[in-house]
Design an enzyme around this catalytic site. Structure first.
Site, PDB file in Angstrom:
ATOM      1  N   GLY A  64     -47.211  37.285 -42.891  1.00 37.26           N
ATOM      2  CA  GLY A  64     -46.677  36.768 -41.636  1.00 37.26           C
ATOM      3  C   GLY A  64     -45.172  36.838 -41.517  1.00 37.26           C
ATOM      4  N   ARG A  65     -44.454  36.384 -42.554  1.00 38.20           N
ATOM      5  CA  ARG A  65     -42.993  36.359 -42.460  1.00 38.20           C
ATOM      6  C   ARG A  65     -42.379  37.733 -42.648  1.00 38.20           C
ATOM      7  NH1 ARG A  65     -45.118  33.880 -46.610  1.00 38.20           N
ATOM      8  NH2 ARG A  65     -44.586  34.335 -48.779  1.00 38.20           N
ATOM      9  N   LYS A 121     -52.439  36.485 -37.125  1.00 37.72           N
ATOM     10  CA  LYS A 121     -53.036  37.388 -38.098  1.00 37.72           C
ATOM     11  C   LYS A 121     -54.550  37.210 -38.145  1.00 37.72           C
ATOM     12  CE  LYS A 121     -52.518  39.030 -42.852  1.00 37.72           C
ATOM     13  NZ  LYS A 121     -51.689  38.960 -44.071  1.00 37.72           N
ATOM     14  N   HIS A 142     -16.649  22.699 -37.268  1.00 38.07           N
ATOM     15  CA  HIS A 142     -16.324  21.370 -36.766  1.00 38.07           C
ATOM     16  C   HIS A 142     -17.470  20.387 -37.000  1.00 38.07           C
ATOM     17  CE1 HIS A 142     -12.629  22.724 -34.725  1.00 38.07           C
ATOM     18  NE2 HIS A 142     -13.293  23.870 -34.592  1.00 38.07           N
ATOM     19  N   GLU A 171     -52.557  26.122 -33.593  1.00 34.31           N
ATOM     20  CA  GLU A 171     -51.447  25.953 -32.650  1.00 34.31           C
ATOM     21  C   GLU A 171     -51.383  27.129 -31.683  1.00 34.31           C
ATOM     22  OE1 GLU A 171     -49.905  24.293 -36.688  1.00 34.31           O
ATOM     23  OE2 GLU A 171     -51.136  25.979 -35.975  1.00 34.31           O
ATOM     24  N   GLU A 177     -40.314  29.837 -47.913  1.00 33.92           N
ATOM     25  CA  GLU A 177     -41.764  30.010 -47.984  1.00 33.92           C
ATOM     26  C   GLU A 177     -42.133  31.010 -49.071  1.00 33.92           C
ATOM     27  OE1 GLU A 177     -44.440  29.483 -44.446  1.00 33.92           O
ATOM     28  OE2 GLU A 177     -44.664  31.654 -44.700  1.00 33.92           O
ATOM     29  N   LYS A 207     -51.947  21.206 -42.925  1.00 32.80           N
ATOM     30  CA  LYS A 207     -52.808  21.716 -41.862  1.00 32.80           C
ATOM     31  C   LYS A 207     -54.243  21.237 -42.048  1.00 32.80           C
ATOM     32  CE  LYS A 207     -52.069  26.167 -41.060  1.00 32.80           C
ATOM     33  NZ  LYS A 207     -51.736  27.591 -41.330  1.00 32.80           N
TER      34      LYS A 207
END
Length: 506
Positions: A252-253, A193, A369, A199, A338, A479
């Site tokens: 973002g999400r 963005k 399981h 990263e 978030e 961060k």
């Protein structure tokens, strides 16, 4: 007013699930609703079954009163109008405009950006940029989780371009993508963005180095930038003709509907991506135009609040009984935790109760399981969502899918009914809640509607709790400290200093 309603809710009796079905023969008709997509000739849809939850008429009425007291109608209207609903950052939340629903100007801008994206996607597919067999999509968080989920869900029958989504700064992730791609036929999408995410930009630089060292004469010519900061992308070296912008008001999400969805369109083709948007838009309009219990996301939020706030459930399980939806629990973790993992209200006052539960889950039947022992006989009450498709995603013997769905439905029935036994180790208490979301098939339209449902469910929960679901300051502190470590200009606690020294960083 909300405190009085919560007191009323806490005072309500909660009959067992078995008692609720016995008391109301029409319960399934009330709490299991089909959501249809398409016209009568090509209709597909999704069944949302909340009948195996402890919601009843009394709880629904009280939660409706709570929604009214918390200004649900006004906050929903503000969301669709493109008003500032992210008050801490002074922004609207206009992901719905990307689907054609919202403020006129925002819808027009989104359509223009989509037109630009469609032109680039179709040009690449036609070979206008040379042979392109692979795309390495570099992002993180919402810039990676959504595309990875959508491609895994919808492109298993054969993608038009082989897409590798890389989010982790761990170089092993990028090297794995390099190993699967021919640099001569690979493009790189950089999704950020701000176009400053450390990263993402570090991975992008390494991708350029890989292309350059592999003999690609113009590595930047292979890059497409997906960003709300086009000037930053140009400054970094991307030609403006290969920059796909999106609005600053798209979080973002919530961004896979925007140009962040470029790798989805590359894998599926533009017509399928457009169908994906249309499916989400259909759910948007349902959410906008439907009130009370009939509003599917609001109904789900009523159930969420019943378990989190009234029953003290700290987690919610999500189990996809379909390999195509294997990444859905990961996607919902970010969306829900978030968005609603907050401790203050919109007005800055402390929240007076629990907010988002921990979202977790897995894939059936593997999870049966592994973790279902706790769900059936553990001391933690965990509400569960089962998500499945009537149509299989494979061409094998139908027995595969029949056994899969039988297990899915059996788990919900067993959690509810339980089983008595004279041997305590073999006794199942039952009365454990679940909801089932059953798609006709995993198509672009139903998948889009499914994700939009969860977005709106998350928003409804935020309104009922009085919080802002659109900021995420909690992700920033770590961060910031990581940057300080890189700069080497700060002292930490003895434990952290020892770890840094052992790793050779300090």
């Amino acid at each position: 007013m909300s405190e009085a309603v919560w007191s009323k809710l806490k005072a309500l009796k909660t009959p067992s699930l078995t008692q609720l079905f016995e008391a109301d023969p029409a319960r399934l008709d009330i709490f299991a609703t089909r959501f249809d997509l398409g016209d009568e000739e090509s209709s597909s849809g999704i069944l949302f079954d909340w009948s195996k939850t402890h919601l009843d008429a009394a709880h629904v009425a009280a939660f409706g009163e709570l929604a009214q007291g918390m200004g649900f109608d006004a906050r929903r209207a503000a969301l669709f109008a493109g008003d500032i609903v992210n008050t801490t950052e002074g922004r609207a939340a206009e992901h719905m405009a990307q689907r054609g629903v919202g403020k006129d100007e925002s819808v027009m801008l989104a359509a223009e950006n989509h037109h630009r994206m469609a032109a680039i996607v179709e040009a690449i597919h036609r070979g206008a940029m040379g042979e392109v067999k692979h795309l390495i999509h570099i992002g993180i968080g919402g810039s990676a989780l959504g595309p990875a989920l959508a491609i895994d869900a919808l492109a298993r029958d054969g993608a038009m371009v082989d897409v590798h989504v890389v989010s982790n700064i761990d170089g092993c992730a990028l090297e794995q993508a390099f190993a699967a791609c021919d640099p001569a036929t690979t493009m790189v999408a950089v999704a950020s963005k701000t176009f400053t995410t450390i990263e993402t930009m570090t991975n992008a630089e390494s991708a350029l180095t890989w292309l350059r060292e592999s003999g690609v004469a113009d590595p930047y010519g292979r890059v497409v930038a997906l960003t709300a900061a086009p000037a930053k992308a140009v400054e970094w070296g991307v030609d403006e003709t290969r920059i796909l912008p999106f609005s600053e008001s798209v979080g973002g999400r919530y961004s896979l509907w925007s140009s962040i969805g470029f790798p989805i369109a590359m894998a599926l083709g533009w017509p399928d991506f457009a169908e994906f948007l249309d499916g989400a838009a259909a759910m948007d309009m349902h959410f906008r135009d439907t009130d009370g219990l009939a509003n599917l996301p609001l109904r789900a939020a009523f159930g969420d609040q019943l378990y989190t706030r009234l029953r003290g459930c700290q987690t919610r399980g999500v189990f996809a009984y379909d390999e195509r939806l294997a990444l859905l629990p990961d996607y919902l973790q970010q969306l829900e935790m978030e968005s609603n993992g907050k401790s203050v209200k919109v007005d800055g006052s402390p929240v007076d109760g629990p907010t988002a539960p921990i979202t977790w889950g897995g894939v059936g039947t593997d999870a049966q399981h592994a973790v279902f022992q706790l769900l059936h006989q553990g001391t933690n009450l965990v509400p569960v969502d089962f998500i499945a498709s009537i149509a299989p995603g494979d061409d094998l013997d139908p027995a595969h899918h029949r056994i899969l769905l039988s297990n899915c439905f059996a788990q919900g029935a067993a959690l509810m009914a339980g089983k008595a036994s004279d041997d305590a180790a073999r006794a199942y208490p039952g009365d454990r809640p679940s909801a089932t979301i059953l798609l006709d098939d995993v198509t672009p339209a139903t998948f889009g509607a499914l994700l939009a449902f969860h977005e709106h469910r998350t928003f409804c929960n935020a309104v009922l709790m009085g919080i802002n679901p659109f900021d995420q300051f909690g992700v920033e502190l770590g961060k910031e400290i990581a940057k300080q470590i890189e700069q080497g200009d700060v002292q930490f606690d003895p434990s952290t200093q020892a770890l840094l020294a052992l790793a050779g960083i300090a």
